[in-house]
Scaffold this motif. Structure first.
Motif, short mmCIF file in Angstrom:
data_model
loop_
_atom_site.label_atom_id
_atom_site.label_comp_id
_atom_site.label_asym_id
_atom_site.label_seq_id
_atom_site.Cartn_x
_atom_site.Cartn_y
_atom_site.Cartn_z
N ARG A 64 0.79 -0.74 -0.47
CA ARG A 64 -0.08 0.07 -0.25
C ARG A 64 1.13 1.11 0.29
NH1 ARG A 64 -1.30 3.44 4.68
NH2 ARG A 64 -0.12 1.68 5.60
N ARG A 65 0.55 2.05 -0.70
CA ARG A 65 1.10 3.83 -1.01
C ARG A 65 1.28 4.27 -0.48
NH1 ARG A 65 5.49 3.88 -4.50
NH2 ARG A 65 5.44 1.45 -6.15
N ASP A 66 1.27 5.56 1.28
CA ASP A 66 0.92 6.62 1.25
C ASP A 66 2.62 7.69 0.78
OD1 ASP A 66 -0.74 8.25 2.84
OD2 ASP A 66 0.92 7.51 4.61
N ARG A 67 2.01 7.78 0.10
CA ARG A 67 2.82 8.89 0.15
C ARG A 67 4.24 8.78 -0.61
NH1 ARG A 67 0.86 11.71 4.14
NH2 ARG A 67 2.70 11.38 5.18
N GLN A 68 5.33 8.92 -0.22
CA GLN A 68 6.55 8.08 -0.88
C GLN A 68 7.17 6.86 -0.02
OE1 GLN A 68 6.81 10.99 1.29
NE2 GLN A 68 8.36 11.08 2.69
N TRP A 69 5.52 6.49 1.25
CA TRP A 69 6.15 5.90 1.71
C TRP A 69 5.42 4.17 1.15
CZ3 TRP A 69 10.49 6.23 3.69
CH2 TRP A 69 10.61 7.57 4.57
N ILE A 70 6.04 2.99 0.92
CA ILE A 70 5.26 1.56 0.66
C ILE A 70 5.32 1.12 2.36
CG2 ILE A 70 5.33 -0.34 -0.54
CD1 ILE A 70 7.25 1.00 -2.84
N HIS A 71 3.98 0.42 3.11
CA HIS A 71 3.59 -0.46 3.55
C HIS A 71 3.15 -1.92 3.41
CE1 HIS A 71 4.20 2.92 6.21
NE2 HIS A 71 3.24 3.80 5.41
N PHE A 72 4.25 -2.91 3.62
CA PHE A 72 3.72 -4.13 2.77
C PHE A 72 2.62 -5.34 4.44
CE2 PHE A 72 7.57 -2.44 1.24
CZ PHE A 72 7.34 -3.12 -0.19
N ARG A 73 1.88 -5.97 3.68
CA ARG A 73 1.25 -7.02 4.40
C ARG A 73 1.13 -8.23 4.13
NH1 ARG A 73 -2.10 -3.67 1.77
NH2 ARG A 73 -4.30 -3.85 0.79
N LEU A 74 0.21 -8.81 4.53
CA LEU A 74 -0.29 -10.25 4.35
C LEU A 74 -1.28 -9.69 3.73
CD1 LEU A 74 0.23 -12.92 7.87
CD2 LEU A 74 2.58 -12.09 5.50
N ASN A 75 -0.91 -11.19 2.20
CA ASN A 75 -2.23 -10.86 1.61
C ASN A 75 -3.16 -13.10 2.15
OD1 ASN A 75 -4.27 -11.46 -0.92
ND2 ASN A 75 -1.75 -11.99 -2.47
N PRO A 76 -4.34 -12.43 2.43
CA PRO A 76 -5.08 -13.19 2.53
C PRO A 76 -5.42 -14.20 2.25
CG PRO A 76 -5.70 -11.09 2.86
CD PRO A 76 -4.22 -10.98 3.01
N ASP A 77 -5.57 -13.21 0.33
CA ASP A 77 -6.25 -13.89 -0.34
C ASP A 77 -5.64 -15.51 -1.21
OD1 ASP A 77 -8.69 -12.69 -0.05
OD2 ASP A 77 -8.05 -11.34 -1.21
N HIS A 78 -4.55 -15.12 -0.51
CA HIS A 78 -3.22 -16.19 -1.16
C HIS A 78 -3.86 -17.54 -1.25
CE1 HIS A 78 0.62 -18.34 -2.28
NE2 HIS A 78 0.77 -17.18 -2.77
N SER A 79 -3.25 -18.46 -2.32
CA SER A 79 -3.75 -19.61 -2.28
C SER A 79 -3.45 -20.63 -0.99
CB SER A 79 -3.91 -20.57 -3.25
OG SER A 79 -1.82 -20.16 -3.46
N HIS A 80 -2.18 -20.48 -0.50
CA HIS A 80 -1.72 -21.00 0.11
C HIS A 80 -1.29 -20.00 1.93
CE1 HIS A 80 -0.38 -23.38 -1.77
NE2 HIS A 80 0.15 -23.42 -3.27
N TYR A 81 -2.39 -19.10 1.97
CA TYR A 81 -2.29 -18.56 3.30
C TYR A 81 -2.53 -19.12 4.09
CZ TYR A 81 -3.75 -14.94 6.51
OH TYR A 81 -3.61 -14.21 7.69
#
Length: 102
Positions: A64-81
């Motif tokens: 997720r981009r917030d101005r110049q920063w990129i924030h990362f999170r887990l993808n709950p929709d991944h097939s192997h979540y």
């Protein structure tokens, strides 16, 4: 070899790196930016970015981009979540300090 076996094998290879696995464990708790991980691991920003790129390309994490920063999170929709959550449940929860304001 069975395609599903190859897919799971490739997934597990990504998780086999200690830093990437710990990153995912931390991302289970909250979003993080690159600078958070640089502080935690004490390795270079390009090295952290490389780990995150591999996880992002495999769709294990989202950004997720917030101005110049990129924030990362887990993808709950991944097939192997569900598999990831099961693996992370065996790990000790990371102690998280106050969020950096990169």
């Amino acid at each position: 070899m069975n395609t599903d076996v190859e897919t799971v094998s490739a997934y597990l290879k990504l998780l086999s790196d200690g830093i990437r696995l710990d990153m995912l464990n931390r991302l289970q708790e909250r979003e993080h930016c690159v600078c958070d991980f640089v502080d935690v691991y004490g390795i270079s920003q390009p090295a952290i970015s490389r780990h995150l790129k591999l996880l992002r390309q495999a769709h294990i994490i989202l950004e997720r981009r917030d101005r110049q920063w990129i924030h990362f999170r887990l993808n709950p929709d991944h097939s192997h979540y569900a598999l990831l959550v099961t693996i992370l449940a065996t790990l000790e929860r990371p102690s998280l300090t106050e969020r950096n304001m990169c």
